[in-house]
Write a protein that holds these residues in place. Structure first.
Motif, PDB file in Angstrom:
ATOM      1  N   ALA A 235       0.838  -1.281   0.013  1.00 12.18           N
ATOM      2  CA  ALA A 235      -0.042   0.065   0.022  1.00 12.18           C
ATOM      3  C   ALA A 235       0.903   1.217   0.015  1.00 12.18           C
ATOM      4  O   ALA A 235       0.484   2.379  -0.744  1.00 12.18           O
ATOM      5  N   HIS A 236       1.938   1.410   0.800  1.00 12.51           N
ATOM      6  CA  HIS A 236       2.771   2.470   1.004  1.00 12.51           C
ATOM      7  C   HIS A 236       3.771   2.457  -0.688  1.00 12.51           C
ATOM      8  O   HIS A 236       3.830   3.718  -0.986  1.00 12.51           O
ATOM      9  N   ALA A 237       3.998   1.254  -1.059  1.00 12.81           N
ATOM     10  CA  ALA A 237       4.662   1.260  -2.334  1.00 12.81           C
ATOM     11  C   ALA A 237       3.795   2.081  -3.345  1.00 12.81           C
ATOM     12  O   ALA A 237       4.201   2.869  -4.091  1.00 12.81           O
ATOM     13  N   TYR A 238       2.626   1.685  -3.523  1.00  6.99           N
ATOM     14  CA  TYR A 238       1.599   2.211  -4.551  1.00  6.99           C
ATOM     15  C   TYR A 238       1.481   3.723  -4.241  1.00  6.99           C
ATOM     16  O   TYR A 238       1.598   4.553  -5.273  1.00  6.99           O
ATOM     17  N   ALA A 239       1.160   4.252  -3.072  1.00  9.44           N
ATOM     18  CA  ALA A 239       0.909   5.713  -2.670  1.00  9.44           C
ATOM     19  C   ALA A 239       2.038   6.456  -3.046  1.00  9.44           C
ATOM     20  O   ALA A 239       2.070   7.412  -3.904  1.00  9.44           O
ATOM     21  N   PHE A 240       3.256   6.037  -2.589  1.00  7.94           N
ATOM     22  CA  PHE A 240       4.479   6.786  -2.956  1.00  7.94           C
ATOM     23  C   PHE A 240       4.745   6.622  -4.579  1.00  7.94           C
ATOM     24  O   PHE A 240       4.912   7.782  -5.259  1.00  7.94           O
ATOM     25  N   GLY A 241       4.640   5.798  -5.154  1.00  9.28           N
ATOM     26  CA  GLY A 241       4.959   5.549  -6.573  1.00  9.28           C
ATOM     27  C   GLY A 241       4.120   6.183  -7.326  1.00  9.28           C
ATOM     28  O   GLY A 241       4.513   6.942  -8.331  1.00  9.28           O
ATOM     29  N   LEU A 242       2.626   6.302  -7.156  1.00  8.14           N
ATOM     30  CA  LEU A 242       1.483   7.010  -7.733  1.00  8.14           C
ATOM     31  C   LEU A 242       2.158   8.289  -7.852  1.00  8.14           C
ATOM     32  O   LEU A 242       2.019   9.229  -8.676  1.00  8.14           O
ATOM     33  N   GLU A 243       2.574   9.231  -6.556  1.00  9.02           N
ATOM     34  CA  GLU A 243       2.896  10.600  -6.317  1.00  9.02           C
ATOM     35  C   GLU A 243       4.067  10.805  -7.236  1.00  9.02           C
ATOM     36  O   GLU A 243       4.262  11.985  -7.863  1.00  9.02           O
ATOM     37  N   ARG A 244       5.107   9.885  -7.629  1.00 15.01           N
ATOM     38  CA  ARG A 244       6.065   9.991  -8.378  1.00 15.01           C
ATOM     39  C   ARG A 244       5.640  10.022  -9.864  1.00 15.01           C
ATOM     40  O   ARG A 244       6.302  10.924 -10.778  1.00 15.01           O
ATOM     41  N   VAL A 245       4.733   9.298 -10.058  1.00 10.46           N
ATOM     42  CA  VAL A 245       4.252   9.158 -11.533  1.00 10.46           C
ATOM     43  C   VAL A 245       3.729  10.575 -11.787  1.00 10.46           C
ATOM     44  O   VAL A 245       3.652  11.188 -12.798  1.00 10.46           O
ATOM     45  N   LEU A 246       2.861  10.934 -10.900  1.00  9.14           N
ATOM     46  CA  LEU A 246       2.072  12.577 -10.986  1.00  9.14           C
ATOM     47  C   LEU A 246       3.291  13.496 -11.249  1.00  9.14           C
ATOM     48  O   LEU A 246       3.051  14.465 -12.147  1.00  9.14           O
ATOM     49  N   ASP A 247       4.233  13.417 -10.316  1.00  5.16           N
ATOM     50  CA  ASP A 247       5.250  14.435 -10.507  1.00  5.16           C
ATOM     51  C   ASP A 247       5.820  14.344 -11.607  1.00  5.16           C
ATOM     52  O   ASP A 247       6.284  15.567 -12.381  1.00  5.16           O
ATOM     53  N   SER A 248       6.314  13.221 -12.299  1.00  8.77           N
ATOM     54  CA  SER A 248       6.600  13.400 -13.646  1.00  8.77           C
ATOM     55  C   SER A 248       5.845  13.522 -14.738  1.00  8.77           C
ATOM     56  O   SER A 248       6.372  14.571 -15.561  1.00  8.77           O
ATOM     57  N   LEU A 249       4.514  13.570 -14.563  1.00  8.22           N
ATOM     58  CA  LEU A 249       3.751  14.003 -15.550  1.00  8.22           C
ATOM     59  C   LEU A 249       3.807  15.548 -15.568  1.00  8.22           C
ATOM     60  O   LEU A 249       3.662  16.304 -16.466  1.00  8.22           O
ATOM     61  N   ALA A 250       3.657  16.079 -14.103  1.00 10.71           N
ATOM     62  CA  ALA A 250       3.659  17.394 -13.826  1.00 10.71           C
ATOM     63  C   ALA A 250       4.937  18.149 -14.602  1.00 10.71           C
ATOM     64  O   ALA A 250       4.921  19.123 -15.044  1.00 10.71           O
ATOM     65  N   ALA A 251       6.210  17.477 -14.579  1.00  9.42           N
ATOM     66  CA  ALA A 251       7.249  18.036 -14.986  1.00  9.42           C
ATOM     67  C   ALA A 251       7.185  18.184 -16.623  1.00  9.42           C
ATOM     68  O   ALA A 251       7.772  19.033 -17.281  1.00  9.42           O
ATOM     69  N   LEU A 252       6.414  17.100 -17.121  1.00  9.30           N
ATOM     70  CA  LEU A 252       6.356  17.156 -18.720  1.00  9.30           C
ATOM     71  C   LEU A 252       5.446  18.333 -18.821  1.00  9.30           C
ATOM     72  O   LEU A 252       5.738  18.890 -20.005  1.00  9.30           O
TER      73      LEU A 252
END
Length: 267
Positions: A235-252
């Protein structure tokens, strides 16, 4: 490598089944299914078996037994397991809830897409283990893609970037689902949860592990274990990873916006 992959059967026959195309094939053969069953009934029976046991338990013989018919009867509906798998996955896609995120910020829209796919894999764990590099192009998948790509539309991304971003997001969710399934399987096989397993093995590790040889690994491992009560928390790995995916999209998105407003882009 995944044990199963989509679109591994006869593509023409599979597409006809996915779209329920009942027109006669080019060969002129009109052999059709016997009355009493339907493709949907076969798919539902196979899906119930996979949900309860796993995809390996799904065989034409087993599905026929669940439906109370002889195995050969199923072959008048579905040529084999390869085509049946495509039908099962497309049916699962068709049943997915689709959250209306119209007008919401893009992070909420993308998060909703991730949560919908996470729920799909929780309902059908077998689906996470299937390779979809050649997806079954049925109505369920097309409706799923239309819904998900709409969540990325209007953000200033090119069509290729939209496809890239969705692929990146869904790959992350599927990988997370596989890891969560592996964690559940480990707990079931050992009859121990993660905390119990580590407590059982802690005395041996304390004797054989030289903390001076691996100071960083030991320090970080201890901190993570204390935080999550295990070496890995799905559960923690999913929540942490999703935020990083969203951050990468924000950077794009930010890079694209800056490129459009740069002096060179305006000349």
């Amino acid at each position: 490598m995944p044990a199963e992959r989509t679109s591994s059967g006869d593509p023409t026959h599979t597409l006809r089944l996915l779209w329920r195309d009942s027109s006669p094939p080019a060969s002129g053969s009109r052999r059709g299914p016997r009355r009493g069953l339907s493709i949907d009934a076969v798919v539902e029976a196979a899906t119930a078996i996979a949900d309860a046991e796993d995809l390996e338990a799904v065989t034409m013989r087993r599905v026929a037994k669940e439906l109370g018919v002889v195995p050969m009867t199923l072959y008048t509906y579905v040529p084999g397991k390869a085509e049946l798998l495509d039908l099962m996955l497309d049916a699962a896609y068709a049943r997915m809830p689709r959250t209306d995120t119209t007008g919401q910020p893009w992070r909420r829209r993308v998060t909703a897409i991730a949560e919908e796919n996470k729920a799909l894999f929780e309902r059908h764990p077998w689906a996470a283990a299937v390779s979809t590099v050649r997806p079954p192009l049925g109505p369920g998948l097309m409706a799923k893609c239309e819904h998900e790509l709409s969540g990325l539309d209007g953000l200033g991304l090119s069509d290729v970037e939209m496809d890239d971003c969705l692929t990146h997001l869904l790959t992350f969710v599927q990988a997370s689902a596989r890891a969560a399934a592996a964690t559940r399987a480990a707990q079931q096989d050992s009859a121990l949860n993660e905390q119990q397993w580590w407590e059982l093995n802690a005395p041996l590790l304390a004797r054989v592990l030289d903390e001076n040889a691996y100071p960083t690994a030991v320090r970080v491992g201890a901190a993570a274990g204390a935080a999550h009560n295990s070496a890995y928390d799905p559960a923690h790995a999913y929540a942490f990873g999703l935020e990083r995916v969203l951050d990468s999209l924000a950077a794009l998105l930010d890079a694209g916006a800056k490129a459009k407003t740069s002096p060179s882009a305006q000349t």
